[in-house]
Scaffold this motif. Structure first.
Motif, short mmCIF file in Angstrom:
data_model
loop_
_atom_site.label_atom_id
_atom_site.label_comp_id
_atom_site.label_asym_id
_atom_site.label_seq_id
_atom_site.Cartn_x
_atom_site.Cartn_y
_atom_site.Cartn_z
N ALA A 307 -1.78 -3.77 -8.87
CA ALA A 307 -2.18 -3.09 -7.64
C ALA A 307 -3.53 -3.62 -7.17
N THR A 308 -3.64 -3.78 -5.87
CA THR A 308 -4.89 -4.27 -5.28
C THR A 308 -5.64 -3.13 -4.62
N ASN A 309 -6.92 -3.10 -4.82
CA ASN A 309 -7.74 -2.06 -4.17
C ASN A 309 -7.79 -2.36 -2.67
N PRO A 310 -7.18 -1.46 -1.88
CA PRO A 310 -7.15 -1.72 -0.43
C PRO A 310 -8.37 -1.18 0.29
N GLY A 311 -9.42 -0.89 -0.47
CA GLY A 311 -10.60 -0.27 0.13
C GLY A 311 -10.47 1.23 -0.03
N ALA A 312 -11.06 1.77 -1.09
CA ALA A 312 -10.90 3.21 -1.36
C ALA A 312 -11.49 4.02 -0.22
N ARG A 313 -10.77 5.05 0.17
CA ARG A 313 -11.26 5.91 1.26
C ARG A 313 -10.68 7.30 1.12
N ALA A 314 -11.35 8.25 1.81
CA ALA A 314 -10.90 9.64 1.77
C ALA A 314 -10.27 10.00 3.11
N LYS A 315 -9.63 11.16 3.12
CA LYS A 315 -8.97 11.59 4.36
C LYS A 315 -9.99 11.82 5.47
N ASN A 316 -11.23 12.15 5.10
CA ASN A 316 -12.26 12.38 6.13
C ASN A 316 -12.84 11.08 6.67
N GLY A 317 -12.27 9.95 6.25
CA GLY A 317 -12.69 8.67 6.80
C GLY A 317 -13.78 7.97 6.00
N ARG A 318 -14.38 8.67 5.03
CA ARG A 318 -15.45 8.06 4.24
C ARG A 318 -14.89 7.00 3.29
#
Lengths: 623, 358
Positions: A307-318
């Motif tokens: 699996a490749t990290n697609p850019g970790a992010r949260a639902k709030n956009g952070r």
């Protein structure tokens, strides 16, 4: 201090252990061991055979995982849920042939026209093991408890998350009202418990259902005894509505070490051994061709991926984490995967006990299995991979290394499970192949990968899931809804994938009650996942397990044609197992008696010699 | 090691050389010795109490350094709503500030409440009391045997140092002491559990019991399961006792009192058993008590290879989650056992050697 003083020590401290005492203790120990050795053969020639004392047919299964709980509301581990699957019926079961839903406690089911109400007809010929009838009220109570008590939702709460109301208008009718359409209503893997027993439990968060036996259930087996990390004992339920199991007893016996479990199988102490999750290639090879042992090298239900990290992010956009930005370029991801020679991995790492990976769902789930078309396939092609990297702007420098946009050499961290030898072996191959592309790699093998994973602090990671007959769960973990609410929270996401097209397809399949149409949408989702390149499914590892044919004559695999035995989606294997008619003799018993007796005589003779010497010494002293 | 009373022969010599001492005063030498011992004992007990407190504090903070959020780890791989995660945190007190978690932990620990295991939904103390007897049976039996064997062979080796027996004993002890216990355990399972060549499988390959047995049949069944793990443990552990005993006895070998004993015409065997060995016991006693403290901690590798349901395996399971209450509880329990045993050894020394504690 005088030397004379020293002589007095013995008499003033009689409690000091003296050699005589020590010798006696050692001799006693030797006698105890000898006595115990003697027990091995005449009194207990072959423990845990298929045919136990009293003519009872006992099927013994070696397991390693500890039971976390025997409460259907709390248990999450495979061993626990497998045992619960044997002791409590679900509304529906999965056909052992192709895993389509078949009647369980419910004989029929139908959705309403608006797709929001499901009505189940509960069978009238099912009984709890204490003699009371199973009714729709039991099912309604189970679901309502999970909807209203947080503790009861611990294990299976996700199944009732979309439920609005559950009622039982009659003993044979169960009605479930939904908030929105849900195609997984025939795949509710929830054990239905007897209301008349469980309504008396005051605190479900602390009740493990493991103190009072037998446990009241309605499955093919009744749980009669359990001792933590020693054994779980079940008795055949002669009144089971589908028919009684052929074995009288089923025992899950603990072998924490897989080699020891294999040894127990060789000896005949256990009838069946699976793996964690599979026997190693070396163990499988050593068992193949052995008398009375059959190795079942079945297509597995797991996929093994990178699996490749697609850019970790949260639902709030952070955004958070520190995934390498170069991996946000699909060309880079595709190039990395085109440098992976899956065939070599199957041959060298899995030694043939796996199938080359393609789509997201393993081929044993034929309804949902998808594979890329010829033009879509990212096959092994290092030259083309290099070209893709060139196009993406990551050209090789004079030293043969490719550099990122920041001028630094491309170097990826790959998270691996320290306990998984496959991860380490595959990692070494990746290091070599990617070095050929001019990309460096560090293999970060950790006991606990969860923490950096959830924090998004990785570039790539070894990933793998077991897939259920209904693929909803493994599909849901790549939706935007599965992302954590904020960087501090935990989401249900696997690795932060969030794609609008994928989400639209997910919602569509969940509301599609036509199974063929739903399967088509699921395959479109797999295609989308493949193209995105965030998940590279490298292999589908086989379920390698073995059993004794002199104890088990036949047993149902799932899928029936070529499938696994342990950890099925149902109770088919143990319910269907037919005991062998042989006398279960493994030989060696008489030899054992002789050797045991000889060993005992030798040790006792040695002890006698010591005593004789001791007596002689005392006589000398007296003189 | 020091005597508290001379034997008859030495007493007669002493009488001729010095005047008869005056009768003891009300607070005579015996009282002073008792007072000194009590003072010494109180000091040791105080030190043990401080150590236990340090363990309590260290246990709390040490395991919080393990990377990872236990709730996230526990629920990893499952669909868990934010509400459920919050409920978990509240249930296990992880939503509280660290200082409050610490004071709660200390307060409860002092009353014997070690919390509830995250993974087993069971009080930690129940998990410990469930596995402790199993561990004590295995390690206790092995302890008695390897201590006896080690002391016996160590004494023999030292007494006939340099001989064939000594070289064989010491060589074998060093070899077995260096062998990884899990590897030896597997070999023993293959040879004596499964059977190899002409040697048939005499013992169970794993576990503590077959299940379904009661009364004497159960006792026999457990004894039968006990043999191989005990043999493995004895094989890898006896060497240490042997070497310490041998070394301590060798230190005594050149002493004049042994020459005197021989000169008195005592048999060599008697000189060894009644004069040399008692004086060489102190290091061995230390080792015995340290080992005794360790017996409650179980032996992870041997318990794993033989699938013995003891505390060692439980500790491994607790660490792999990590199941903080269980890890902390076991850590506290293990450390307490070692501290208590060391304190007992300290309290015993003055009785064996009056110079200690003065």
């Amino acid at each position: 201090m005088s030397t004379q003083d020293q002589y007095g020590t013995r008499r003033s401290h009689p409690r000091i252990p003296r050699p005589r005492t020590l010798r006696l203790v050692a001799t006693a120990g030797a006698v105890a061991l000898t006595f115990s050795a003697g027990l091995a053969t005449p009194l207990n020639p072959a423990p845990q055979r298929a045919e136990a004392a009293g003519g009872k047919k006992v099927l013994t299964v070696a397991v390693a995982q500890s039971v976390d709980s025997l409460s259907p509301f709390l248990a999450v581990r495979l061993v626990s849920t497998s045992i619960l699957r044997l002791t409590y019926e679900y509304l529906t079961d999965y056909d052992p042939g192709d895993a389509h839903p078949v009647p369980g406690l419910a004989t029929k089911w139908a959705p309403s026209a608006d797709k929001l109400t499901w009505t189940y007809t509960i069978r009238s010929d099912a009984k709890w093991s204490d003699g009371q009838k199973v009714t729709a009220q039991d099912a309604a109570w189970t679901f309502n408890k999970m909807m209203t008590d947080q503790a009861a939702a611990t294990a299976n709460g996700s199944f009732v998350g979309n439920f609005r109301k559950v009622t039982a208008p009659s003993p044979t009718k169960l009605v479930v009202e939904l908030k929105k359409p849900q195609a997984t209503m025939t795949a509710l893997d929830v054990p239905i418990v007897p209301e008349h027993v469980w309504k008396n439990v005051s605190d479900l968060s602390k009740f493990n259902n493991d103190k009072s036996f037998p446990i009241v259930g309605d499955g093919p087996f009744v749980l009669t005894d359990y001792k933590a990390d020693s054994y779980v004992r079940l008795k055949a339920n002669k009144d089971f509505w589908r028919g009684a199991p052929k074995f009288d007893e089923l025992v899950f016996k603990y072998y924490k070490d897989q080699d020891a479990a294999v040894a127990a199988l060789r000896k005949g102490e256990v009838s069946f051994v699976a793996g964690q999750p599979a026997l190693t290639p070396a163990q499988a090879t050593s068992l193949k061709g052995q008398k009375d042992i059959k190795v079942n090298d079945a297509p597995g239900r797991r996929f093994y991926a990178l699996a490749t990290n697609p850019g970790a992010r949260a639902k709030n956009g952070r955004k958070f984490g520190d995934g390498d930005p170069s991996l946000l370029d699909q060309r880079v991801r595709n190039a990395l995967f085109m440098a992976v020679d899956r065939k070599t991995l199957i041959d060298k790492v899995f030694q043939g006990h796996a199938v080359e990976g393609q789509g997201y769902i393993p081929p044993r789930f034929s309804t949902y299995f998808w594979k890329p078309s010829a033009s879509q396939t990212l096959s092994y092609d290092p030259t083309k991979a290099g070209q893709l990297l060139d196009q993406a702007g990551y050209k090789k420098k004079a030293d043969g290394k490719r550099v990122g946009k920041d001028g630094k050499p491309l170097h990826y961290r790959v998270l691996c499970h320290a306990t998984d030898p496959n991860d380490k072996a595959v990692g070494q191959y990746l290091k070599e192949w990617w070095a050929g592309l001019g990309i460096g790699m560090t293999l970060d093998c950790l006991d606990n990968v969860t923490d950096p994973w959830l924090a998004g602090k990785y570039d790539l990671a070894f990933d793998g899931w077991s897939v259920n007959p209904d693929p909803d769960f493994v599909l849901s973990i790549h939706t935007c809804a599965a992302l954590p609410a904020t960087p501090k929270d935990t989401g249900a996401t696997d690795n932060f994938i969030c794609d609008k097209t994928y989400d639209e397809l997910y919602a569509k399949q969940l509301a599609e009650y036509d199974s063929a149409k739903r399967a088509d949408i699921v395959q479109q989702m797999e295609s989308r996942l493949y193209d995105l390149g965030y998940m590279n499914v490298m292999a589908y590892p086989n379920a390698v397990e073995a059993y004794r044919t002199d104890q088990i004559q036949s047993i149902e695999t799932m899928p029936r044609a070529a499938g696994n035995i342990y950890g099925q989606d149902g109770y088919w294997s143990w319910w269907s197992a037919v005991p062998a008619d042989s006398d279960s003799s493994s030989g060696g018993s008489s030899t054992g008696v002789i050797v045991g007796v000889v060993a005992g005589v030798v040790v006792l003779a040695g002890a006698g010699f010591l005593f004789a010497r001791r007596r002689g010494a005392t006589a000398d002293d007296r003189e | 090691m020091q005597p508290t009373a001379p034997d008859a022969a030495s007493a007669s010599v002493d009488k001729a050389a010095v005047p008869v001492p005056a009768p003891p005063a009300v607070r005579g030498p015996r009282s002073r010795t008792t007072t000194a011992y009590l003072r010494y004992g109180a000091g040791k007990a105080g030190g043990a109490a401080v150590s236990l407190l340090a363990v309590l504090v260290t246990g709390f903070f040490l395991f919080r350094l393990i990377p990872g959020d236990p709730v996230k780890t526990m629920t990893g791989g499952r669909q868990v709503s934010a509400q459920q995660l919050a409920a978990y945190r509240k249930e296990f007190g992880l939503d509280l500030p660290l200082w409050q978690q610490f004071t709660d932990y200390c307060g409860k620990a002092l009353t014997g409440d070690l919390g509830t295991s995250y993974q087993f939904h069971t009080p930690v103390i129940d998990k410990i009391t469930e596995a402790l007897p199993n561990t004590l049976l295995l390690t206790g039996t092995a302890f008695v045997l390897y201590t006896a064997l080690g002391m016996f062979l160590g004494t023999r080796s030292a007494w006939r140092r340099g001989g064939l027996g000594d070289r064989l004993n010491t060589g074998l002890a060093l070899t077995l002491y260096s062998v990884p216990s899990f590897w030896l355990g597997l070999l023993i399972i293959i040879v004596f559990g499964v059977g190899l060549g002409p040697v048939p499988g005499l013992f169970p390959t794993g576990g503590m019991e077959s299940g379904g047995k009661e009364g004497f049949a159960y006792v026999l069944d457990v004894a039968h399961h006990l043999v191989l793990p005990v043999i493995t443990l004895v094989a890898v552990e006896y060497g240490q006792t042997l070497l310490v005993t041998r070394s301590a006895l060798l230190d005594e070998m050149g002493s004049d009192y042994l020459t005197t004993a021989r000169a008195k015409g005592l048999r060599d065997d008697l000189v060894r058993r009644r004069h040399a060995v008692p004086n060489a016991l102190l290091p061995t006693v230390t080792l015995v008590f340290v080992n005794l403290g360790r017996t409650v901690a179980g032996v992870i590798l041997v318990e794993t290879v033989f699938s013995w349901p003891g505390l060692g395996g439980l500790f491994y399971q607790a660490l792999s989650v990590p199941d903080l209450p269980l890890v902390q509880g076991l850590f506290l329990f293990f450390a307490s056992a070692v501290i208590v045993m060391n304190t007992l050894a300290d309290l015993l020394y003055p009785l064996l050697d009056p110079r200690v504690g003065r």
